[in-house]
Design a protein around this motif. Sequence first.
Motif, short mmCIF file in Angstrom:
data_model
loop_
_atom_site.label_atom_id
_atom_site.label_comp_id
_atom_site.label_asym_id
_atom_site.label_seq_id
_atom_site.Cartn_x
_atom_site.Cartn_y
_atom_site.Cartn_z
N ALA A 351 60.57 -36.76 15.03
CA ALA A 351 60.03 -35.75 14.10
C ALA A 351 61.06 -34.69 13.76
N LEU A 352 62.30 -34.88 14.16
CA LEU A 352 63.35 -33.89 13.89
C LEU A 352 63.53 -33.65 12.40
N TYR A 353 63.29 -34.68 11.58
CA TYR A 353 63.46 -34.51 10.13
C TYR A 353 62.18 -34.08 9.42
N TYR A 354 61.08 -33.96 10.14
CA TYR A 354 59.81 -33.59 9.52
C TYR A 354 59.87 -32.23 8.80
N PRO A 355 60.54 -31.21 9.36
CA PRO A 355 60.62 -29.94 8.62
C PRO A 355 61.27 -30.08 7.25
N LEU A 356 62.19 -31.04 7.11
CA LEU A 356 62.82 -31.26 5.80
C LEU A 356 61.80 -31.77 4.79
N ILE A 357 60.97 -32.73 5.20
CA ILE A 357 59.93 -33.26 4.32
C ILE A 357 58.89 -32.18 4.04
N ALA A 358 58.55 -31.41 5.07
CA ALA A 358 57.58 -30.32 4.89
C ALA A 358 58.11 -29.30 3.88
N GLY A 359 59.40 -28.98 3.99
CA GLY A 359 60.00 -28.04 3.04
C GLY A 359 59.90 -28.54 1.62
N PHE A 360 60.08 -29.83 1.44
CA PHE A 360 59.98 -30.42 0.11
C PHE A 360 58.55 -30.34 -0.41
N ALA A 361 57.57 -30.62 0.48
CA ALA A 361 56.17 -30.53 0.08
C ALA A 361 55.78 -29.09 -0.27
N PHE A 362 56.26 -28.15 0.52
CA PHE A 362 55.98 -26.74 0.23
C PHE A 362 56.60 -26.33 -1.10
N LEU A 363 57.75 -26.91 -1.42
CA LEU A 363 58.45 -26.57 -2.66
C LEU A 363 57.63 -26.94 -3.88
N ILE A 364 56.98 -28.11 -3.86
CA ILE A 364 56.21 -28.56 -5.03
C ILE A 364 54.75 -28.13 -4.96
N SER A 365 54.39 -27.42 -3.90
CA SER A 365 53.02 -26.91 -3.77
C SER A 365 52.83 -25.70 -4.68
N ARG A 366 51.56 -25.43 -5.03
CA ARG A 366 51.24 -24.26 -5.87
C ARG A 366 50.99 -23.01 -5.04
N GLU A 367 51.17 -23.11 -3.74
CA GLU A 367 50.93 -21.97 -2.88
C GLU A 367 51.90 -20.83 -3.20
N GLN A 368 51.51 -19.59 -2.88
CA GLN A 368 52.37 -18.44 -3.11
C GLN A 368 53.67 -18.59 -2.32
N ILE A 369 54.75 -18.09 -2.91
CA ILE A 369 56.07 -18.28 -2.31
C ILE A 369 56.15 -17.67 -0.91
N ARG A 370 55.60 -16.48 -0.76
CA ARG A 370 55.69 -15.82 0.55
C ARG A 370 54.93 -16.61 1.62
N ILE A 371 53.82 -17.22 1.23
CA ILE A 371 53.06 -18.03 2.19
C ILE A 371 53.82 -19.32 2.49
N LYS A 372 54.47 -19.89 1.48
CA LYS A 372 55.28 -21.09 1.71
C LYS A 372 56.37 -20.81 2.73
N ILE A 373 57.11 -19.74 2.49
CA ILE A 373 58.23 -19.40 3.37
C ILE A 373 57.73 -19.10 4.78
N THR A 374 56.66 -18.33 4.86
CA THR A 374 56.11 -17.97 6.17
C THR A 374 55.63 -19.20 6.92
N GLY A 375 54.89 -20.08 6.23
CA GLY A 375 54.36 -21.28 6.88
C GLY A 375 55.45 -22.21 7.36
N LEU A 376 56.47 -22.43 6.53
CA LEU A 376 57.57 -23.31 6.91
C LEU A 376 58.36 -22.70 8.05
N ALA A 377 58.61 -21.40 7.97
CA ALA A 377 59.36 -20.72 9.02
C ALA A 377 58.61 -20.75 10.35
N LEU A 378 57.29 -20.65 10.28
CA LEU A 378 56.47 -20.65 11.49
C LEU A 378 56.64 -21.96 12.26
N GLY A 379 56.58 -23.08 11.54
CA GLY A 379 56.76 -24.38 12.18
C GLY A 379 58.15 -24.52 12.78
N ILE A 380 59.17 -24.06 12.06
CA ILE A 380 60.55 -24.14 12.55
C ILE A 380 60.73 -23.26 13.78
#
Length: 673
Positions: A351-380
Amino acid sequence: MKKQILVIGLNSISISAVYQLCLQADLTPIVLNTNESITTTVDQKVIYESLLSKISSIGGIVISYQQIIRIQYLNTQENIRSVLIMDHSGVASEINADYFLILSTANQPEFSLSDKESSSHTGSKNFWMVDYSLAEKEINHSDNVIKKIALEIPQDPKKTDMHIISSEPGILLKSLKQYILSSSQNRWLLITGIIGSIIQLIIFKSFYPYPNFIHGDSFSYLETAMWNLSVNTYPIGYSVFLRLFNIFWHYDSALIAFQYFFLQGNIQCLLFTLFYFYNPHSITKILLWGFMVLNPVLLFLGNLVSSDALFLSLSLLWFNTLLWIIHKPGIRLVIIHSIIIFLVFTIRYNALYYPLIAGFAFLISREQIRIKITGLALGIVFIGCFIHYTSLKYKDLTGEYQFSPFTGWQLANNALYAYRYIDSSDVKPVPKRFTNLDKMVRTYFDTSRDLSTHPSEMMMASTVYMWDPSSPLLIYKSSVQKKDTAKKNLKSWASMGPLYGAYGEYLIREYPLTFAKYYLWPNAIKYYAPPVEFLKEYNGGTDTIPPIAKAWFQYKTTKVISRVKNPTNDILDYYQILVGIFNVLFLLSVSGFLLLQGHRQTPRLLLGLVLISGLWLTNFLFSVFASPVALRFQLFPIIVLESFTFLFMGYIITSAFGTNTQLIKSKADISFS
């Protein structure tokens, strides 16, 4: 459940008649409206809002299409089933309903009928157009037309699959639970999935009453769980799970049942998510459901005392969460995603590469940017904390700060599969720290050229050099540590990780083409049709287990039996071939989907294609380089790929035969400025 009618062009003049229609025919209205349809006088606005509240009182939904640029009416033989709406951003939304009513007005000439008839039936049994652009004195005539429509609607209609899929904020959506329970087909799929899973496991366990053990891996997990170790050969996540599970049940059957049903549950949940967002044809749904639920590999994987089933289950749950974050984001999903990706990583480092795929999914999501960054950073951050904790534990054990000694052993193993093909005359001088190790490795290669006495040397891209007692890596470890009797097995093994990792990296850098030819390429071929490996042979072909397994499951003896005479199963060999076929079908179906302009007609499915393509490519690069490919390691991307292959193939076939419920034949194409 009430039938739904999609109403387009409702205004203050026609709303009363539509309200009466819904009451008389017992319908739930879905109103598609533009702001221009609301007249500007105060009195008319008051009347409109008052009547609109009546629409809401009968469960109606009002959707604004102010930014929509195109609506297509999709025809399936005699009945229209759905409307595809697309906004300026290119995101499509599909609305399914049982009946469709267009109200043409003077303010909306796009809806004016070419023949200026007050009603047009269009040939479909569930589609009407009524002209309200007539003179005021003729409005009653149009009202009477709507009253007649109510008489054409069956009083006890057959239930159909109905749901709203939309990416527009503010549009009311049915929950996944409502989508499943409101459809007779979905309920049937759910029931058959549950019953089918239970029956399969009962039959399977009648042949294999004991779990399947991988001699080495399984007992390492049990050792970590029994002694509550902080680190061991493999990640501790699965061992922690075993320890927690053992608090409630020590029976092996309970563990196997949980692993299998948890896996089946996550697969079925993923399938319903795909159905919910992409709305495939009912035949596609049935075929995909049967193919996944009846997959025999799930039984063999669930029966394995190893991290594979739990890792696959959580990986599917993680991917499912990404789909929801892309199509229907929310802060709760972002938090759940962070927890899931952390849990998956603690179970297996693939699962070492999972954050990369998650980052890509967050990028194309309609979620607010600050929530995207916070959510991705939280997992990392969660993963980073686990890496730091594990590294500190290994430092306490070996004196060196390292995250995974296994990685060092793996790198050296992979490099040796290429290094053995370097002729002695072409060997380059190695750094001083590798001199003794390299000398022992070259001696081993020079003395193992006879394949009749060293058959393991015929294997390509395997793990022999990590575990075989005659491997130069294990022989060197024993030679340098023979005087240090204080070192226990784990400490002895882990202390070699940094050296072997550096040695493997050096060999790969010095002989990159040889490494690509003799390790990467054979491993890439394995990726096309992954070998079955340990899943093929029950309990490693033996009928005994170590005392630790006997103690953990409280067996009376170390003997394990099966009611199958041959411990080797051949059925998974066919699945291996099937995986290779699906790899080809996926590429062909994606090509067909793009050639048929499916990416324009169903942008939502295009987003799914983008995500699965990123997953496939990243997993391919990671898997081919990191470790020898095996079926149990690749089941996650395989299942996801197979699911999307069914969706794309279903799209192509139903488009060819004109029966697709998503996009088959345009009944009308109405543009808005």
